[in-house]
Scaffold this active site. Structure first.
Site, mmCIF file in Angstrom:
data_model
loop_
_atom_site.group_PDB
_atom_site.id
_atom_site.type_symbol
_atom_site.label_atom_id
_atom_site.label_comp_id
_atom_site.label_asym_id
_atom_site.label_seq_id
_atom_site.Cartn_x
_atom_site.Cartn_y
_atom_site.Cartn_z
ATOM 1 N N LYS A 122 -2.897 1.522 15.402
ATOM 2 C CA LYS A 122 -1.478 1.644 15.086
ATOM 3 C C LYS A 122 -0.643 0.825 16.067
ATOM 4 O O LYS A 122 -0.811 0.940 17.295
ATOM 5 C CB LYS A 122 -1.055 3.113 15.142
ATOM 6 C CG LYS A 122 -1.660 3.957 14.029
ATOM 7 C CD LYS A 122 -1.124 3.568 12.658
ATOM 8 C CE LYS A 122 -1.601 4.509 11.563
ATOM 9 N NZ LYS A 122 -1.095 4.096 10.229
ATOM 10 N N ASP A 163 -2.481 -1.838 11.956
ATOM 11 C CA ASP A 163 -1.460 -1.291 11.057
ATOM 12 C C ASP A 163 -0.145 -1.207 11.805
ATOM 13 O O ASP A 163 0.027 -0.356 12.677
ATOM 14 C CB ASP A 163 -1.876 0.097 10.548
ATOM 15 C CG ASP A 163 -0.943 0.605 9.449
ATOM 16 O OD1 ASP A 163 0.053 -0.097 9.145
ATOM 17 O OD2 ASP A 163 -1.209 1.685 8.903
ATOM 18 N N GLU A 199 -2.279 -4.611 8.348
ATOM 19 C CA GLU A 199 -1.708 -3.770 7.295
ATOM 20 C C GLU A 199 -0.198 -3.647 7.445
ATOM 21 O O GLU A 199 0.302 -3.352 8.528
ATOM 22 C CB GLU A 199 -2.370 -2.389 7.382
ATOM 23 C CG GLU A 199 -1.810 -1.369 6.414
ATOM 24 C CD GLU A 199 -2.630 -0.075 6.416
ATOM 25 O OE1 GLU A 199 -3.711 -0.055 7.037
ATOM 26 O OE2 GLU A 199 -2.178 0.897 5.809
ATOM 27 N N ASP A 213 0.514 -1.682 2.147
ATOM 28 C CA ASP A 213 0.438 -0.219 2.092
ATOM 29 C C ASP A 213 1.758 0.327 1.548
ATOM 30 O O ASP A 213 1.870 0.605 0.355
ATOM 31 C CB ASP A 213 0.091 0.354 3.476
ATOM 32 C CG ASP A 213 -0.050 1.871 3.459
ATOM 33 O OD1 ASP A 213 -0.048 2.459 2.360
ATOM 34 O OD2 ASP A 213 -0.162 2.489 4.545
ATOM 35 N N LYS A 225 -3.294 5.064 -1.978
ATOM 36 C CA LYS A 225 -3.205 6.456 -1.525
ATOM 37 C C LYS A 225 -2.700 7.287 -2.693
ATOM 38 O O LYS A 225 -1.724 6.911 -3.347
ATOM 39 C CB LYS A 225 -2.225 6.585 -0.340
ATOM 40 C CG LYS A 225 -2.695 5.890 0.919
ATOM 41 C CD LYS A 225 -1.652 5.966 2.022
ATOM 42 C CE LYS A 225 -2.144 5.225 3.263
ATOM 43 N NZ LYS A 225 -1.061 5.026 4.268
HETATM 44 MG MG MG Z 1 -0.671 2.206 6.668
#
Ligand code: MG
Length: 365
Positions: free
Chosen positions: A162, A190, A218, A243, A267
């Site tokens: 992250k 990400d 991402e 995403d 997702k």
């Molecule tokens: Mg993500």
């Protein structure tokens, strides 16, 4: 097998340590759980977390959407008529993708129970084994390096790092993690919408020139900035994954047509459930675009549903990011999926195989 009743509950599971991204910091997983009862005594389970800063859905909005527009359209309907039911869920109201996902998960669970097989088998899947990455929360360089080394020692072969708060520090973070685990783990970055397009190109060119090999980057830019995502994709060698820009099948069609990303992160909470997630996987496969199966910070009912879908669509869903059960202190859901750190395996129980939930707090009807 007809739908007789729809009940709701709340389930809270503490995380081992706080989950930190550019957008938020979370200490526990908290789901609205949906239970759909049939006239022959079966129960289908679904769930959705609140992700207000991502999908816009709160616990209150999820509960209201299910009780209000969605549930009345399902009572009395036959579970075998699945496509009709999912159409009703999707048409019941606009947006509210998490509420729709929770209900669809329960419907697919019942549908697979109706035919006596695990969901992944009815969706056409064969090998019920997956390997997930694990998230490395945004933190100091030293903490992220230590967390990465510990994850590799636990058997994770891919890390989801992250980033997205401070571009210069982010570059240092990635260089340090790469130096610590290079050759032992694939690195997925990400930035959770935290960079501009130009910053992203600068960061990736800097990392690429320094010899840092990345599996993907991402959603570096804001969800609505498709032009920025396309700008990045055209200029860097590292594959770019959409995403937060990729919710519904029509978003994915636009991203693919514009060549705005190389990979799509599916997702269930973004797509509004399994029916649209299947459409996204099929659209991507037709265009030769690979997908990741991801999840929100959510409990193992929703993650189990994602695992079944990922097994069924393994030809196009080539990357798995379903690590939340390993981030939780304990798992109160007894279900047919075994989450064992990096390895996820699905058993033979019909549907999702949920046999009990400890600590579920039923909401008054
Ligand atoms: Mg993500």
């Amino acid at each position: 097998m007809k739908i007789a009743n729809i009940r709701l509950g709340m389930l809270r599971v503490p995380l081992k340590t706080a989950f930190k991204t550019a957008l938020r910091s979370v200490h526990a997983v908290e789901d609205v759980v949906v239970m759909i009862d049939t006239d022959d005594g079966r129960v289908g389970y679904g769930a959705a977390p609140a992700t207000a800063v991502i999908t816009g859905d709160t616990h209150g909005s999820i509960i209201a959407a299910i009780r209000g527009p969605i549930a009345p359209g399902l009572i009395g309907e036959d579970i075998a008529d699945l496509n009709h039911l999912t159409q009703r869920v999707q048409a019941a109201l606009a947006k509210n993708s998490s509420a729709k996902a929770a209900v669809e998960i329960a419907l697919y669970d019942l549908w697979a129970q109706r035919f006596g097989a695990p969901l992944y088998q009815l969706l056409g899947g064969g090998n019920p084994l997956l390997h997930t990455d694990i998230t490395i929360s945004i933190d100091s360089v030293e903490k992220m390096v230590a967390d990465s080394a510990a994850a590799v020692a636990r058997g994770f072969a891919a890390l989801k790092i992250k980033l997205g708060k401070d571009i210069d520090l982010d570059i240092q973070r990635v260089k340090a993690i790469h130096a610590a685990v290079a050759g032992r783990a694939r690195l997925r970055l990400d930035a959770n919408q935290g960079w501009t397009a130009k910053q992203t190109v600068f960061a990736l060119h800097t990392l690429e020139r320094a010899g840092v090999v990345l599996e993907l980057i991402e959603q570096p830019v804001p969800a609505s900035d498709l032009a920025g995502l396309q700008y990045v994709t055209e200029r860097v060698n590292t594959p770019v994954m959409a995403d937060e820009s990729a919710y519904a099948p029509l978003d994915v069609i636009e991203i693919i047509q514009r060549r705005a990303a190389d990979i799509i992160n599916i997702k269930l909470m973004k797509s509004g459930g399994i029916s649209n997630a299947i459409r996204i996987a099929d659209i991507a496969q037709l265009h030769g675009v690979e997908c990741m199966m991801g999840c929100m910070l959510e409990g193992s009912i929703g993650v189990a549903a994602a695992a079944h879908l990922a097994v069924a669509k393994a030809q196009v869903i080539t990357r798995i990011d379903l690590d939340v059960p390993s981030l939780c202190l304990h798992d109160p859901v007894r279900c047919g999926v075994d989450f064992n750190d990096a390895q996820i395996s699905i058993g033979n129980a019909p549907g999702l195989g949920v046999s009990g939930i400890d600590g579920l707090e039923l909401l008054p009807g």
